[in-house]
Every structure is written in structure tokens, then in C-alpha cells.
Design an enzyme around this catalytic site. Structure first.
Site, short mmCIF file in Angstrom:
data_model
loop_
_atom_site.label_atom_id
_atom_site.label_comp_id
_atom_site.label_asym_id
_atom_site.label_seq_id
_atom_site.Cartn_x
_atom_site.Cartn_y
_atom_site.Cartn_z
N THR A 133 53.83 4.47 0.56
CA THR A 133 54.83 3.62 -0.07
C THR A 133 54.39 2.16 -0.03
O THR A 133 53.59 1.77 0.83
CB THR A 133 56.19 3.76 0.67
OG1 THR A 133 57.09 2.77 0.22
CG2 THR A 133 56.00 3.57 2.18
N ASP A 134 54.95 1.35 -0.94
CA ASP A 134 54.67 -0.08 -0.90
C ASP A 134 55.36 -0.76 0.28
O ASP A 134 55.02 -1.90 0.63
CB ASP A 134 55.08 -0.75 -2.21
CG ASP A 134 56.55 -0.60 -2.56
OD1 ASP A 134 57.29 0.09 -1.83
OD2 ASP A 134 56.97 -1.16 -3.59
N GLU A 135 56.30 -0.09 0.92
CA GLU A 135 57.03 -0.70 2.03
C GLU A 135 56.15 -0.97 3.25
O GLU A 135 56.53 -1.76 4.12
CB GLU A 135 58.25 0.14 2.40
CG GLU A 135 59.27 0.22 1.27
CD GLU A 135 60.58 0.84 1.71
OE1 GLU A 135 61.02 0.56 2.84
OE2 GLU A 135 61.16 1.60 0.91
N TYR A 158 61.23 3.28 9.06
CA TYR A 158 60.62 4.12 8.01
C TYR A 158 59.26 3.57 7.60
O TYR A 158 58.26 4.29 7.58
CB TYR A 158 61.54 4.20 6.79
CG TYR A 158 60.82 4.67 5.54
CD1 TYR A 158 60.28 5.95 5.47
CD2 TYR A 158 60.65 3.82 4.45
CE1 TYR A 158 59.59 6.38 4.35
CE2 TYR A 158 59.97 4.24 3.32
CZ TYR A 158 59.44 5.52 3.27
OH TYR A 158 58.75 5.94 2.15
N LYS A 162 55.43 5.24 8.05
CA LYS A 162 54.50 5.51 6.95
C LYS A 162 53.19 4.74 7.13
O LYS A 162 52.11 5.25 6.81
CB LYS A 162 55.15 5.15 5.62
CG LYS A 162 56.30 6.07 5.22
CD LYS A 162 55.84 7.50 4.96
CE LYS A 162 55.05 7.61 3.67
NZ LYS A 162 54.67 9.03 3.39
#
Length: 356
Positions: A133-135, A158, A162
Site C-alpha cells: 500500500t502507499d500508506e 496497519y 504492511k
């Protein structure tokens, strides 16, 4: 090729499998433990294909993973199995640590043992795609874009889980020679998305005249990607991405949460007018901001576009219209989620803040 996909009954995983079965010659082995957000109904058509196999197994169970690899002999792995909702990770991070970090470790070890037993030329073909993810990159200010060279700076449990998974994948490549690729996508939306996320939850509440709650003043910015475009990109990354590389996947569709919710409301007013509800924008309410709420995400997908010849087919406007039409055409899906919410938390679920 035969591809083993973890988390294939989830939102992105099921879209990927539908694309693989309908548009390619690849065979698919779907490994999923069927948690609350999984939906085998999204794979009803794909499951009729002789190229599709489903195995119920937990990504944290190395024995089950090793057995699936030995039995089905895939030519590669696409790893999507993960807990993915930021609000849930803040409230209860335990599952995110065990699934996203420990689960990735168990899968990497099963994959390494399998890969090391492969003989040539199959050994040259095998690869492991970790879908991230870009997060993991943290939060942007009002300017700038995430690139594949952006530093990791995760802010939520989260995102941290990741990021940890990404680092494990990279380490297994550098230390053990496992051929890996990593992808990072922006926020996904589309049919079959579990309605804890911003767009489906907004639509369901708007259709039922329920409050649409937004964190802060709704000024947080997200970059939106239609899930079918993401599925096509993942196939390109899996088939043609360079081993050891990272690829960002995004559609350059930045919207504030407030403007997005207003557009969902306006589009539903057009597609499903309800005189008893009136203009659905009036349902918007603001609540105290989420802990550690990232201000802005925005993806630079130039590398993926240029090296892998991929472009998104949908704008947010066209993809959102397709998504809302699908929801309106599937009232039983909406009713099932409303009933589940009302049964489990009559006062709170439909009023909880919208997590994107």
C-alpha cells in the site's frame, strides 16, 4: 502459468481472480481463511472455471501453505492476504501484527522451501509478488507525490504492519535469493468492497437516509484507483516487473474525503432519487479526527506506466458511477450488510466515522 493467490476472496484479490480467469490463460489457486471481509460470492463466475481452485487456509499456517504449494505446484505467488482497515488497526492491532507480519513470514518461508526445490527451467519462471500500500510511505503535505524511492514512514498500526511485511519480503530476496517484486497502490474502490470503507459505507448510509460521518473537517486527501484497473496492473507487475523492484500503482485521482462524499451523494441523488430523504449531502456530519490521521496520499505511477505499459481505464467519475450502479443493481448485497450492522451494533455501526 498457475498462480497461487493469498487473500483471493477479499476485495482486491477477488477482482484479480475474476480478471485472471476472464482475460488470461493463467490458472489460479485461491488461498483464503474467509475472515469477516471475505466474500466467495464475488467469485461465483470464476469458480465455474476448471482453471480455478479454492483452498481454505490461514496464511499464518505454514504447514497448510507448504501443503498447498506441494499439491498445486504453482509457478508464482501473489500475496494479498492482510487485515486492511486502519480504524480496526488502531482499535485492535493484534490481528494486524499476526496476519500481516507473521503471516507474511510464514508464507515467505513456505515459498522459499518450495522455490529451492524447483528444478530448471521452472525455477527461472517463479516469482513472488507482495501487494502493498502507499500508506507505508506515511503522509504528504499539500505538494509532492510518493515515488518508489520514497522513504518508509508508516503512521498507523496497519501501515506499520504492511511496511514490516515489505521489509521481510525484501530481506528474503537479498538474503535467500527469493525472486520477489513489490507493488504499492493508492486507495481502491469498486464493486464488492466490504462496507467498512469510505465509498460503500457512504453509499449505503446515503441510500438509507443515515448520517454520513467524516473525520475532522473531511480535508484529508486520498488518491483513488478503480479495483479492476488495479487488477490489470498487478498482472503486468507479476508478468513483467523486474525482480527486486517496487512499482507504484495509482490513477492520479486526488480528492478530499469531503468532496468525494459530496460526489457520492450527488450521484446517488441522480441515480436513485429519494424525495423522502432529499439532497443526501445534508446527511454529512463531522466527528473528532482519527488518531494519527494522515493528511494526504498521492502516487506517482510513472514507472509502472512507462515500464509495464499500464494505464488506468477509469477516472474517479466513471469508476464511481460503475460502482454505484452495481450497488443499486445488487440490493440484496446492501440489505445483508445493513442487517449485519444492525444485528451487531444497532446504534454505532451505521454512525461510525468513515474510514478510507
Amino acid at each position: 502459468m498457475k498462480i497461487l493467490i493469498t487473500g483471493g476472496a477479499g476485495f482486491i484479490g477477488s477482482a484479480l481472480i475474476r480478471h485472471l480467469i476472464a482475460e488470461t490463460e493463467h490458472a489460479v489457486v485461491n488461498i483464503d481463511s474467509l475472515t469477516y471481509a471475505a466474500n466467495l460470492g464475488a467469485l461465483e463466475d470464476a469458480s465455474q472455471s476448471p482453471r480455478y481452485i479454492f483452498e481454505r487456509a490461514d496464511v499464518r499456517d505454514r504447514h497448510a501453505l507448504a501443503n498447498a504449494l506441494a499439491v498445486h505446484q504453482p509457478d508464482g505467488i501473489i500475496h494479498l492476504a492482510a487485515e486492511s482497515h486502519v480504524d480496526r488497526s488502531i482499535a485492535c492491532p493484534d490481528e494486524f501484527i499476526t496476519t500481516n507480519i507473521v503471516g507474511t513470514f510464514e508464507l515467505l518461508e513456505a515459498a522459499r522451501a518450495y522455490y529451492e526445490r524447483l528444478e530448471y527451467p521452472r525455477r527461472n519462471v517463479f516469482r513472488f509478488l507482495n501487494v502493498s500500500t502507499d500508506e507505508v510511505y506515511g503522509s504528504l503535505r499539500d505538494q509532492g507525490l510518493f515515488t518508489e524511492n520514497s522513504a518508509y514512514a508508516p503512521n498507523s498500526p496497519y501501515a506499520a504492519s504492511k511496511a514490516s511485511a515489505d521489509h521481510l519480503v525484501r530481506a528474503w530476496h537479498r538474503t535467500y535469493g527469493l525472486p520477489v517484486v513489490i507493488s504499492h497502490s493508492s486507495n481502491n474502490y469498486g464493486p464488492w468492497q466490504f462496507p467498512e470503507k469510505l465509498i460503500p459505507r457512504t453509499a449505503i448510509n446515503a441510500l438509507h437516509g443515515k448520517p454520513i460521518t467524516l473525520y475532522g473537517r473531511g480535508n484529508n486527501v486520498r488518491d483513488w484507483l478503480y479495483v479492476e484497473d488495479h487488477a490489470r496492473a498487478l498482472v503486468r507487475v507479476f508478468e513483467h516487473g523486474k525482480t527486486g523492484e517496487r512499482y507504484n500503482i495509482g490513477a492520479h485521482e486526488e480528492w478530499t474525503n469531503l468532496n468525494l462524499v459530496r460526489r457520492v451523494c450527488g450521484m446517488l441523488d441522480e441515480l436513485a432519487p429519494a424525495p423522502g430523504i432529499g439532497a443526501r449531502e445534508r446527511l454529512i456530519e463531522f466527528v473528532p479526527d482519527r488518531k494519527g490521521h494522515d493528511h494526504r496520499y498521492a502516487i506517482n505511477a510513472t514507472k509502472t506506466q512507462n515500464e509495464l505499459a499500464w494505464r488506468p481505464n477509469e477516472t474517479l467519475e466513471s469508476g464511481l458511477r460503475r460502482t454505484l450502479r452495481w450497488m443499486l443493481d445488487n440490493p440484496a448485497w446492501i440489505d445483508a450488510h445493513v442487517a449485519h450492522d444492525e444485528q451487531n451494533a444497532p446504534a454505532s455501526n451505521l454512525r461510525r466515522p468513515q474510514g478510507e
